[in-house]
Design a protein around this motif. Structure first.
Motif, PDB file in Angstrom:
ATOM      1  N   HIS A 153       0.838  -1.195   0.000  1.00  0.00           N
ATOM      2  CA  HIS A 153       0.000   0.000   0.000  1.00  0.00           C
ATOM      3  C   HIS A 153       0.878   1.251   0.000  1.00  0.00           C
ATOM      4  O   HIS A 153       1.944   1.268   0.610  1.00  0.00           O
ATOM      5  N   PRO A 154       0.453   2.331  -0.694  1.00  0.00           N
ATOM      6  CA  PRO A 154       1.300   3.530  -0.770  1.00  0.00           C
ATOM      7  C   PRO A 154       1.580   4.149   0.593  1.00  0.00           C
ATOM      8  O   PRO A 154       0.723   4.161   1.487  1.00  0.00           O
ATOM      9  N   MET A 155       2.797   4.667   0.738  1.00  0.00           N
ATOM     10  CA  MET A 155       3.187   5.295   2.000  1.00  0.00           C
ATOM     11  C   MET A 155       2.499   6.644   2.205  1.00  0.00           C
ATOM     12  O   MET A 155       2.163   7.000   3.333  1.00  0.00           O
ATOM     13  N   LYS A 156       2.323   7.410   1.110  1.00  0.00           N
ATOM     14  CA  LYS A 156       1.861   8.787   1.274  1.00  0.00           C
ATOM     15  C   LYS A 156       0.752   9.143   0.288  1.00  0.00           C
ATOM     16  O   LYS A 156       0.649   8.567  -0.789  1.00  0.00           O
ATOM     17  N   TYR A 157      -0.030  10.132   0.701  1.00  0.00           N
ATOM     18  CA  TYR A 157      -1.014  10.765  -0.167  1.00  0.00           C
ATOM     19  C   TYR A 157      -0.874  12.267   0.036  1.00  0.00           C
ATOM     20  O   TYR A 157      -1.021  12.771   1.158  1.00  0.00           O
ATOM     21  N   LEU A 212      -4.571   5.350  11.387  1.00  0.00           N
ATOM     22  CA  LEU A 212      -5.149   6.078  12.505  1.00  0.00           C
ATOM     23  C   LEU A 212      -5.977   7.269  12.029  1.00  0.00           C
ATOM     24  O   LEU A 212      -6.824   7.773  12.768  1.00  0.00           O
ATOM     25  N   ALA A 213      -5.738   7.724  10.809  1.00  0.00           N
ATOM     26  CA  ALA A 213      -6.454   8.901  10.288  1.00  0.00           C
ATOM     27  C   ALA A 213      -7.960   8.741  10.493  1.00  0.00           C
ATOM     28  O   ALA A 213      -8.530   7.677  10.250  1.00  0.00           O
ATOM     29  N   HIS A 214      -8.604   9.827  10.939  1.00  0.00           N
ATOM     30  CA  HIS A 214     -10.027   9.798  11.282  1.00  0.00           C
ATOM     31  C   HIS A 214     -10.778  10.755  10.361  1.00  0.00           C
ATOM     32  O   HIS A 214     -10.305  11.853  10.059  1.00  0.00           O
ATOM     33  N   ASN A 250      -9.608  14.316   8.843  1.00  0.00           N
ATOM     34  CA  ASN A 250      -8.755  13.897   7.726  1.00  0.00           C
ATOM     35  C   ASN A 250      -9.558  13.072   6.722  1.00  0.00           C
ATOM     36  O   ASN A 250      -9.122  11.996   6.301  1.00  0.00           O
ATOM     37  N   SER A 251     -10.721  13.580   6.348  1.00  0.00           N
ATOM     38  CA  SER A 251     -11.624  12.777   5.523  1.00  0.00           C
ATOM     39  C   SER A 251     -11.026  12.450   4.156  1.00  0.00           C
ATOM     40  O   SER A 251     -11.206  11.330   3.641  1.00  0.00           O
ATOM     41  N   GLU A 252     -10.306  13.396   3.540  1.00  0.00           N
ATOM     42  CA  GLU A 252      -9.733  13.132   2.221  1.00  0.00           C
ATOM     43  C   GLU A 252      -8.676  12.031   2.298  1.00  0.00           C
ATOM     44  O   GLU A 252      -8.630  11.138   1.440  1.00  0.00           O
ATOM     45  N   LEU A 253      -7.842  12.075   3.328  1.00  0.00           N
ATOM     46  CA  LEU A 253      -6.826  11.043   3.510  1.00  0.00           C
ATOM     47  C   LEU A 253      -7.467   9.682   3.765  1.00  0.00           C
ATOM     48  O   LEU A 253      -7.060   8.672   3.180  1.00  0.00           O
ATOM     49  N   VAL A 254      -8.481   9.664   4.624  1.00  0.00           N
ATOM     50  CA  VAL A 254      -9.183   8.402   4.914  1.00  0.00           C
ATOM     51  C   VAL A 254      -9.804   7.837   3.644  1.00  0.00           C
ATOM     52  O   VAL A 254      -9.715   6.624   3.374  1.00  0.00           O
ATOM     53  N   ASN A 255     -10.410   8.690   2.839  1.00  0.00           N
ATOM     54  CA  ASN A 255     -11.028   8.225   1.592  1.00  0.00           C
ATOM     55  C   ASN A 255      -9.990   7.622   0.655  1.00  0.00           C
ATOM     56  O   ASN A 255     -10.240   6.588   0.009  1.00  0.00           O
ATOM     57  N   LEU A 269      -3.210  13.835  13.777  1.00  0.00           N
ATOM     58  CA  LEU A 269      -3.874  12.534  13.722  1.00  0.00           C
ATOM     59  C   LEU A 269      -4.403  12.110  15.092  1.00  0.00           C
ATOM     60  O   LEU A 269      -5.346  11.322  15.191  1.00  0.00           O
ATOM     61  N   LEU A 270      -3.782  12.630  16.149  1.00  0.00           N
ATOM     62  CA  LEU A 270      -4.219  12.273  17.501  1.00  0.00           C
ATOM     63  C   LEU A 270      -5.361  13.157  18.004  1.00  0.00           C
ATOM     64  O   LEU A 270      -5.967  12.852  19.043  1.00  0.00           O
ATOM     65  N   THR A 271      -5.670  14.232  17.296  1.00  0.00           N
ATOM     66  CA  THR A 271      -6.662  15.207  17.761  1.00  0.00           C
ATOM     67  C   THR A 271      -8.027  14.590  18.091  1.00  0.00           C
ATOM     68  O   THR A 271      -8.642  14.966  19.103  1.00  0.00           O
ATOM     69  N   PRO A 272      -8.535  13.634  17.296  1.00  0.00           N
ATOM     70  CA  PRO A 272      -9.872  13.100  17.599  1.00  0.00           C
ATOM     71  C   PRO A 272      -9.936  12.200  18.838  1.00  0.00           C
ATOM     72  O   PRO A 272     -11.032  11.775  19.225  1.00  0.00           O
ATOM     73  N   PHE A 273      -8.788  11.924  19.464  1.00  0.00           N
ATOM     74  CA  PHE A 273      -8.765  10.928  20.544  1.00  0.00           C
ATOM     75  C   PHE A 273      -8.391  11.566  21.879  1.00  0.00           C
ATOM     76  O   PHE A 273      -7.629  12.528  21.941  1.00  0.00           O
ATOM     77  N   ASP A 274      -8.916  10.989  22.961  1.00  0.00           N
ATOM     78  CA  ASP A 274      -8.632  11.511  24.303  1.00  0.00           C
ATOM     79  C   ASP A 274      -7.209  11.220  24.736  1.00  0.00           C
ATOM     80  O   ASP A 274      -6.596  12.008  25.460  1.00  0.00           O
ATOM     81  N   ASP A 275      -6.687  10.055  24.334  1.00  0.00           N
ATOM     82  CA  ASP A 275      -5.328   9.677  24.721  1.00  0.00           C
ATOM     83  C   ASP A 275      -4.811   8.632  23.742  1.00  0.00           C
ATOM     84  O   ASP A 275      -5.528   8.196  22.828  1.00  0.00           O
ATOM     85  N   LYS A 276      -3.572   8.216  23.933  1.00  0.00           N
ATOM     86  CA  LYS A 276      -2.948   7.270  22.995  1.00  0.00           C
ATOM     87  C   LYS A 276      -3.593   5.889  23.066  1.00  0.00           C
ATOM     88  O   LYS A 276      -3.646   5.181  22.056  1.00  0.00           O
TER      89      LYS A 276
END
Length: 273
Positions: free
Chosen positions: A64-68, A76-78, A82-87, A120-127
């Motif tokens: 799978h490609p490393m980058k977009y 982890l993208a949510h 990060n909808s475009e990345l997730v798509n 990428l961590l913004t949508p989550f309360d903790d790791k």
């Protein structure tokens, strides 16, 4: 001990493919990037897969490609930020799975890379919440496509192999894994004993390896024998039923010299056993 087979990696570029096939590898891994997922790119990739399969290669892996758009394809993208990345991640995995099912290949997806995008961590309360979300993503993909997916470790703690508690937890999930030796060695800061323990704990889950040397400090992707990994010690701890390739930095992408040198090194180590 694993049977010593030649595993090479290339893009779908015809010159790269031809430069690998002349050495008759048993395993071939395609490195893909964003450009492979246009209509023309997918056509070129499929033609390359057909050429490799017709050449008699036993095992084909589609990486799978490393980058977009210069961002790492972190699962982890949510979609909340990060909808475009997730798509792109989801659609490109589907494109590769279509090819994998058609040509009896495996799709390799990174569980994580190096976590260079803090948002990428913004949508989550903790790791821990982030890690659970990531594992749920991987398990959901695996449950839908159990025969064609494998998941590779990175050098960031959310999906890094080498930490015994996480390895044992991961082993219980039965997720099919691709184990990059250098990534674990870097995560473990060069601790060989911990690396061997990790290889044992995950052995039954591992379907594919990236054999890569490293000094254990950074992502250096060295030819086997040029780093600090003790390959004579590693060999008995590998799953003999798994495939592998040499994922080495090349001076010339149309000449797999460093991959071939790694293979010769491993053959020599095995001969001394």
């Amino acid at each position: 001990m694993i049977p010593i087979r030649l595993g090479l990696k290339a893009s779908s570029d015809p010159k790269q493919v031809e430069s690998r096939l002349r050495y008759h590898p048993q395993v071939f891994e395609f490195h893909t990037d964003q450009e492979d997922f246009s209509t023309e790119g997918l056509k070129r990739l499929e033609e390359a897969i057909i050429e490799v399969r017709n050449a008699g290669v036993e095992t084909i892996i589609l990486h799978h490609p490393m980058k977009y758009k210069e961002r790492f394809c972190e699962l982890l993208a949510h979609s909340s930020n990060n909808s475009e990345l997730v798509n792109f991640i989801d659609s490109s995995i589907q494109d590769l799975l279509t090819l994998a099912k058609k040509y009896d290949a495996k799709v390799l997806v990174h569980g994580s890379y190096e976590m260079r995008e803090p948002d990428l961590l913004t949508p989550f309360d903790d790791k821990l919440q982030a890690q659970n979300y990531l594992l749920d993503r991987l398990l959901s993909l695996y449950q839908k496509y159990p025969d064609h997916l494998i998941f590779e470790n990175g050098i960031w703690s959310l999906f890094a192999f080498g930490h015994e508690d996480f390895d044992k937890k991961l082993a219980q999930t039965k997720l099919p894994l691709a184990y990059d030796i250098s990534h674990a060695f870097i995560e473990l800061e060069g601790d060989m004993a911990a690396l061997l323990t990790s290889l044992d704990n995950l052995k039954d889950n591992i379907q594919h390896y990236h054999l890569v040397d490293s000094m254990g400090r950074s992502h250096d992707s060295l030819t086997l024998g040029q780093g600090k990994v003790d390959w004579a010690a590693v060999l008995p701890h590998l799953n003999p039923n798994a495939s592998y390739i040499y994922e080495i930095n090349l001076a010339d992408m149309t000449n797999p010299a460093e991959q071939l040198a790694s293979h010769e090194y491993l053959v020599g180590i095995n001969r001394k056993k």
